[in-house]
Design a protein around this motif. Structure first.
Motif, PDB file in Angstrom:
ATOM      1  N   SER A 116     149.144  55.300  43.362  1.00  0.00           N
ATOM      2  CA  SER A 116     148.765  54.161  42.530  1.00  0.00           C
ATOM      3  C   SER A 116     149.232  52.853  43.163  1.00  0.00           C
ATOM      4  CB  SER A 116     149.375  54.303  41.137  1.00  0.00           C
ATOM      5  OG  SER A 116     150.765  54.363  41.247  1.00  0.00           O
ATOM      6  N   ILE A 117     150.122  52.940  44.144  1.00  0.00           N
ATOM      7  CA  ILE A 117     150.641  51.739  44.787  1.00  0.00           C
ATOM      8  C   ILE A 117     150.319  51.781  46.273  1.00  0.00           C
ATOM      9  CG2 ILE A 117     152.525  51.084  43.266  1.00  0.00           C
ATOM     10  CD1 ILE A 117     153.988  53.087  45.506  1.00  0.00           C
ATOM     11  N   LEU A 120     150.987  48.919  48.775  1.00  0.00           N
ATOM     12  CA  LEU A 120     152.410  48.582  48.922  1.00  0.00           C
ATOM     13  C   LEU A 120     153.126  49.621  49.772  1.00  0.00           C
ATOM     14  CD1 LEU A 120     153.350  47.405  45.346  1.00  0.00           C
ATOM     15  CD2 LEU A 120     153.167  46.040  47.392  1.00  0.00           C
ATOM     16  N   PHE A 121     152.706  50.887  49.617  1.00  0.00           N
ATOM     17  CA  PHE A 121     153.294  51.961  50.424  1.00  0.00           C
ATOM     18  C   PHE A 121     153.095  51.656  51.907  1.00  0.00           C
ATOM     19  CE2 PHE A 121     152.797  55.950  52.731  1.00  0.00           C
ATOM     20  CZ  PHE A 121     153.953  56.610  52.387  1.00  0.00           C
ATOM     21  N   PHE A 123     152.663  48.735  53.356  1.00  0.00           N
ATOM     22  CA  PHE A 123     153.520  47.636  53.803  1.00  0.00           C
ATOM     23  C   PHE A 123     154.972  48.085  53.921  1.00  0.00           C
ATOM     24  CE2 PHE A 123     150.134  44.737  52.109  1.00  0.00           C
ATOM     25  CZ  PHE A 123     149.735  44.336  53.363  1.00  0.00           C
ATOM     26  N   ALA A 124     155.423  48.912  52.965  1.00  0.00           N
ATOM     27  CA  ALA A 124     156.816  49.363  52.994  1.00  0.00           C
ATOM     28  C   ALA A 124     157.087  50.190  54.240  1.00  0.00           C
ATOM     29  CB  ALA A 124     157.131  50.174  51.734  1.00  0.00           C
ATOM     30  N   ILE A 125     156.201  51.159  54.528  1.00  0.00           N
ATOM     31  CA  ILE A 125     156.446  52.026  55.681  1.00  0.00           C
ATOM     32  C   ILE A 125     156.259  51.254  56.987  1.00  0.00           C
ATOM     33  CG2 ILE A 125     155.714  54.121  56.844  1.00  0.00           C
ATOM     34  CD1 ILE A 125     157.118  54.663  54.264  1.00  0.00           C
ATOM     35  N   SER A 127     156.853  48.231  57.538  1.00  0.00           N
ATOM     36  CA  SER A 127     157.974  47.329  57.805  1.00  0.00           C
ATOM     37  C   SER A 127     159.153  48.085  58.416  1.00  0.00           C
ATOM     38  CB  SER A 127     158.411  46.636  56.523  1.00  0.00           C
ATOM     39  OG  SER A 127     158.954  47.569  55.631  1.00  0.00           O
ATOM     40  N   LEU A 128     159.136  49.427  58.347  1.00  0.00           N
ATOM     41  CA  LEU A 128     160.227  50.198  58.952  1.00  0.00           C
ATOM     42  C   LEU A 128     160.023  50.393  60.450  1.00  0.00           C
ATOM     43  CD1 LEU A 128     160.683  52.967  56.272  1.00  0.00           C
ATOM     44  CD2 LEU A 128     162.030  50.926  56.606  1.00  0.00           C
ATOM     45  N   LEU A 177     146.000  48.298  43.002  1.00  0.00           N
ATOM     46  CA  LEU A 177     146.737  48.449  44.245  1.00  0.00           C
ATOM     47  C   LEU A 177     146.295  49.704  44.995  1.00  0.00           C
ATOM     48  CD1 LEU A 177     150.339  47.633  43.010  1.00  0.00           C
ATOM     49  CD2 LEU A 177     149.006  46.275  44.569  1.00  0.00           C
TER      50      LEU A 177
END
Lengths: 348, 163
Positions: A116-117, A120-121, A123-125, A127-128, A177
């Protein structure tokens, strides 16, 4: 185990194999396209038209000596390539590469995890991914590597912001999203590249910077930094950095297609009456459409690399903070006014 | 399965938190802190708080810790160059503080004075969280924005004396 689990495992396997296979052949495509651009022939000795070259390269990497500098931090030096590879291969899990495909009487969604996100997932991964470059640069204990690592972390942080902000108008318009939701909104209305050209431009520029491709490949600028963060890497560890970079490029291309070019939708053709009772054919059409669109963007990535010169470092930072960031904020404001004023957007 | 994963993530988080304070090398400490954040994100996922988990990774692991690492790598101090604030007295004070904090959390939990988890109310829905932030908690949210702006202005002033 229940069948749903098996299907998910199968999808993971297929996506993994396809991504790694594409990565291998991207290295060949890079050399072939650059050869065409530079009026050369490119690799043509191994197999017909050089098609077995990636296998030869892989074998070469395996048999090379894995050299670790004496003064390096051994554990972190070994960890860094993994930190680059893993996030690069993980992000593809939430990208929809087709609609649904009827397999053994079950409608299988062509996406590993429809979160559902979803966006964002990613972008989060993504950025790692910077940790691999920064840690690799630092642990080599070499000033060129360190400078490459520092540059990459500064660059990634700067461009992540405008990348994230450039997607917000899309989320506002589609009201979701979920990447499948964004693709379906474009299938029902218009592609976002038409309705949001500025977001598209900002996103493409930022993704070139995030994938460390020319004109933004400052972390490994060879005329100034030898090889940048991977100066002290050899053998399969170097290959892991290399593969990670190409996997990131594939994800970036797939994301550009998903967000701005309608994902797996092919307008007009997919509405033909023929597909109404040929569900499998429609599913295959969607998968092939998605792959073709992604391939076009991969070609553009290579094309840009062999056409444009590299930025200077202060120009890179200036572009990120003084041009892209204000533009993306203005972009959000404009679309906020448009959506409010004309009652557009899919928010229910 | 979920409670098993909870114990795995908690054990990993605690172990890496201990590593953060015991490592001599600041870069290793920073990386173990990233690991701790990652395990916390895993626990959030188990509580159906997907949005929180993703934001945890994106903001803390992906942005703030990268800046930390950037500064640590820039200074590149060796362990014996580190300032003398790591003396015995500070260590005892930190240990005492940790014990007091753990004790008070345990007390609150055992006497059932901790508020119920909001995860059930939110169910990982971004919309529900947005409604809460921009409705019920609008004022604190906007105040946070002002606070962050003040921090930015202060940082700029400290970085360049004359503007």
């Amino acid at each position: 185990m229940n069948p749903a689990l098996w299907i998910t495992l199968g999808k993971i396997l297929v996506v993994f194999a396809l991504t790694l296979g594409t990565v291998a052949y991207m290295t060949l495509a890079e050399r072939k396209v650059s050869a065409i651009i530079q009026w050369r022939k490119g690799p043509n000795r191994v197999g017909i038209w050089g098609l077995l070259q990636p296998i030869a390269d892989g074998l070469k990497f395996v048999f090379k000596e894995d050299y670790v500098p004496q003064t390096a931090n051994k554990a972190l030096h070994a960890l860094a390539p993994m930190l680059t590879m893993a996030p690069a291969l993980m992000t593809f899990a939430v990208v929809p590469f087709g609609s649904t495909l009827p397999i053994f009487g079950m409608e299988v969604k062509m996406i590993v995890a429809d979160l559902s996100i979803g966006i964002l997932f990613i972008f989060a991964i993504a950025s790692l991914g910077v940790y691999g470059l920064a840690v690799g640069g630092w642990s080599s204990n070499n000033k060129y590597s360190l400078l490459g690592g520092l540059r990459s972390s500064a660059q990634m942080i700067s461009y992540e912001i405008s990348m994230g902000l450039s997607v917000i108008p899309i989320i506002m318009m589609s009201g979701t999203l979920m990447l499948t939701g964004i693709v379906d909104w474009q299938g029902n209305h218009l592609w976002f590249v038409i309705t949001q050209p500025l977001s598209f431009l900002l996103f493409v520029i930022s993704s070139f910077a995030e994938t460390n491709r020319l004109p933004f490949d400052l972390p490994e600028a060879e005329p100034e930094l030898v090889g940048g963060f991977h100066t002290e890497y050899s053998s399969m560890k170097f290959a892991s950095f290399f593969l990670g970079e190409y996997a990131n490029m594939i994800t970036a291309s797939a994301l550009i297609v998903t967000l701005f070019f309608g994902g797996y939708h092919l307008p007009f053709i997919e509405n033909l009456a023929f597909f109404d009772n040929h569900g499998f054919m429609l599913g295959m059409l969607h998968v092939i459409t998605f792959m073709a669109k992604t391939a076009v963007w991969l070609f553009i990535f290579i094309w840009v690399r062999w056409s444009l010169p590299r930025f200077r470092y202060d120009q890179l930072m200036g572009l990120g903070w003084k041009v892209l960031l204000p533009l993306s904020l203005v972009n959000i404001l404009i679309y906020g006014i448009i959506i409010l004023g004309f009652g557009l957007g899919g928010t229910s | 399965m979920i409670s098993f994963l909870f114990y795995v993530f908690s054990a990993l988080a605690l172990a890496s938190a201990v590593m953060v304070v015991t490592r001599k090398n600041p870069v290793s400490s920073a990386l173990f802190l990233v690991m701790t954040f990652f395990c916390l994100a895993g626990i959030y996922v188990l509580m159906d708080a997907f949005f929180l988990a993703v934001v945890q990774v994106a903001v803390y692991a992906g942005a703030i810790m990268v800046l930390f690492l950037f500064v640590i790598m820039m200074l590149n101090l060796s362990p014996d160059e580190l300032p003398a604030f790591m003396n015995r007295r500070i260590k005892w004070a930190a240990a005492a503080l940790a014990i007091v904090l753990t004790g008070s959390l345990l007390f609150l939990d055992l006497s059932r004075r901790l508020p119920a988890s909001p995860a059930g109310e939110l169910k990982g829905e971004v919309g529900a969280l947005g409604d809460l932030i921009f409705g019920k908690f609008l004022l604190p949210f906007e105040l946070t924005a002002v606070l962050l702006l003040m921090a930015i202005v202060a940082a700029v002033i400290m970085a360049r004396r004359e503007i």
